[in-house]
Design an enzyme around this catalytic site. Structure first.
Site, PDB file in Angstrom:
ATOM      1  CG  MET A 162      35.986  31.029  70.643  1.00 51.72           C
ATOM      2  SD  MET A 162      35.592  29.782  71.890  1.00 51.72           S
ATOM      3  CE  MET A 162      34.016  30.400  72.513  1.00 51.72           C
ATOM      4  CG  HIS A 163      36.449  34.926  74.100  1.00 52.32           C
ATOM      5  ND1 HIS A 163      35.270  34.348  74.488  1.00 52.32           N
ATOM      6  CD2 HIS A 163      37.430  34.028  74.404  1.00 52.32           C
ATOM      7  CE1 HIS A 163      35.519  33.154  75.018  1.00 52.32           C
ATOM      8  NE2 HIS A 163      36.815  32.933  74.964  1.00 52.32           N
TER       9      HIS A 163
ATOM     10  CG  ASP B 184      39.441  28.913  68.913  1.00 54.43           C
ATOM     11  OD1 ASP B 184      38.617  28.769  69.858  1.00 54.43           O
ATOM     12  OD2 ASP B 184      40.441  29.629  69.010  1.00 54.43           O
TER      13      ASP B 184
END
Length: 488
Positions: free
Chosen positions: A78-79, A237
């Site tokens: 992520m991110h 995830d």
């Protein structure tokens, strides 16, 4: 029919081929480089993700008739900030989830604008790993590159874009950008303005189980697949891993011991904890979840074993650890800073309590316990929000250790359920593809049909008592070292 789940991780992409009844036919993994240009920075080349994914797909489909593959979806780190120009070229290496360069931008969001305001816009406060602070960093430090941005996307969404041509993301992954109004599931205009971007450079939003397009014809032809292979949006995830462990529906929990560590608690409705120690995100089943995240979990043990002890005999190093709840050595697992509950990118790892009688196994035990204690920190944040748990599923590489399972169960004083098949985000991704293809009506239906529990690790009352005392001591260590970290 068969379905592919693509787990885009930090060190490798793992591709999983699953039958519609849940039986896994094949798993292929392809590694790529992780770059640390400066201390606290973490980057990757998105083209490496795509190249290795295609290579993995070629090997994956040899196990079956490629024409029988009906859907593909994702669970991804992520991110990360992936920025493309008007010709769809990657402008700069992706800035990853564990990158800590945007500390000034986090202070700007949380202190200058204010945590209450930012949380009102998005449901969350700023953390250095989130995408919005990275965008603001790029605007300040790389203005020429920033000016070229025509598309901003997350890592797994880059794969979806390359495979299908669909510029899309899902609500669970978008929740971690600090650009989404999570409660109302739409991009936040005020956050876009603060970052100096417009909504047109952000992807279209979907539920994780929705189809966003089909596999490009040229890719399908090269792999021997049909041209109507469904591409589903996928999930971040942790949300995908939660699907893979059946953590869908109200008030269920999944603990992940991967590169990072999480405690993931489902909810039918949107909620925010008062201290913003937990992330308030959308879930892949169309509902919501609260999540605590520690930046270094199983990676702490990998660092200790590979870099310090220089051995790959993980199980061998754990076999002599028998005095649980009695270790005099503590380990703070903040090797890449820490997110929940401290939100401190300056924090670092530390051993405390060593003496001349300290042995090798004491140090190994301390590393494992340190991660478990930090997981307890996240659970305490959930308890302060009125959440009480009796059971949790567990997943991730670290979860394969029976010793670690036992520590988690006793330090948190909850039952730990071990799934029959644990393949993390890849398994969840394949299940999401099934829903997108209509094999199951809902994500919960897919989970009920496919996921089962192999065994349960129950807490022991005497060990719980010993670990409670140890945890109280562990809890005092970060506050005592906080000012030291800043000076280091």
């Amino acid at each position: 029919m068969y379905y592919v789940g693509i787990d885009l991780g930090t060190s490798a992409v793992k591709l999983l081929l699953m039958r519609e009844d849940g039986k896994i036919e094949n798993v292929v993994s392809r590694e790529y480089e992780l770059s640390f240009p400066q201390p606290g920075w973490s980057e990757q080349n998105p083209e490496d993700w795509y190249r290795q994914t295609l290579d993995g797909l070629k090997k994956l489909v040899h196990a079956v008739d490629p024409k029988e593959i009906a859907g593909i979806s994702f669970g991804g780190q992520m991110h990360g900030l992936v920025a493309l120009d008007e010709d769809d070229n990657v402008i700069r290496p992706a800035i990853l989830w564990n990158d800590g360069r945007s500390q000034e931008e986090v202070v700007y969001f949380n202190e200058t604008i204010g945590k209450k305001v930012i949380s009102g816009y998005t449901g969350n406060i700023a953390f250095a790993g989130f995408t919005a602070p990275k965008i603001l960093w790029m605007k300040k430090h790389e203005p020429e590159l920033f000016a070229k941005i025509k598309k901003i996307m997350l890592p797994k969404d880059y794969l979806a874009y390359k495979l299908s041509g669909s510029f899309s993301t899902d609500y669970s992954d978008a929740s971690g950008m600090l650009l989404l109004d999570v409660e109302h599931k739409c991009w936040s205009e005020p956050m876009c303005e603060l970052c100096g971007i417009t909504k047109d450079i952000l992807p279209k939003l979907y539920e994780s189980y929705e189809a966003v397009g089909y596999l490009k014809s040229e890719i399908a032809d090269s792999l021997g697949m049909k041209r109507d292979v469904v591409i589903a949006a996928g999930a971040g995830d942790n949300a995908a891993a939660a699907v893979g462990t059946g953590t869908v529906g109200k008030n269920k929990c999944n603990i992940s011991l991967g590169t990072s560590g999480t405690i993931f608690i489902t909810s039918d409705c949107f909620r925010v904890d008062a201290n913003n120690a937990l992330h308030a995100f959308a879930h892949a089943d169309g509902k919501y979840h609260l999540m605590g995240c520690m930046l270094s979990a199983a990676s702490c043990n990998k660092w200790w074993m590979d870099n310090i002890l220089k051995t790959d005999r993980y199980a061998e190093e754990q076999k002599d650890i028998v005095k649980l709840g009695e270790n005099h050595v503590y380990f703070l697992p903040y090797l890449m800073g820490e997110r929940s509950p401290w939100n401190d990118p300056m924090a670092r790892g530390a051993f405390v309590g060593m003496g001349l009688d300290t042995k090798r196994e004491d140090m190994v035990q301390a590393v494992l316990e340190g991660v478990a204690f930090a997981t307890r920190d996240m659970y305490e944040a959930a308890r302060s929000a009125g959440i009480s748990l009796e059971h949790s599923m567990i997943c991730g590489g670290g979860a394969k250790s029976p010793l670690w399972q036992k520590m988690i169960a006793n330090i948190l004083n909850i039952s730990i359920d071990i799934p029959n098949c644990e393949e993390g985000p890849g398994m969840g991704g394949a299940m999401l593809a099934m829903v997108a293809d209509g094999k199951y009506a809902t994500v919960e239906d897919a989970a009920n049909a496919i996921v089962s529990v192999k065994s349960t690790c129950e807490p022991d009352a005497e060990l719980v008592k010993k670990y409670e005392e140890r945890y109280r001591s562990f809890r005092k260590l970060y506050p005592a070292l906080k000012d030291v970290y800043g000076k280091l």
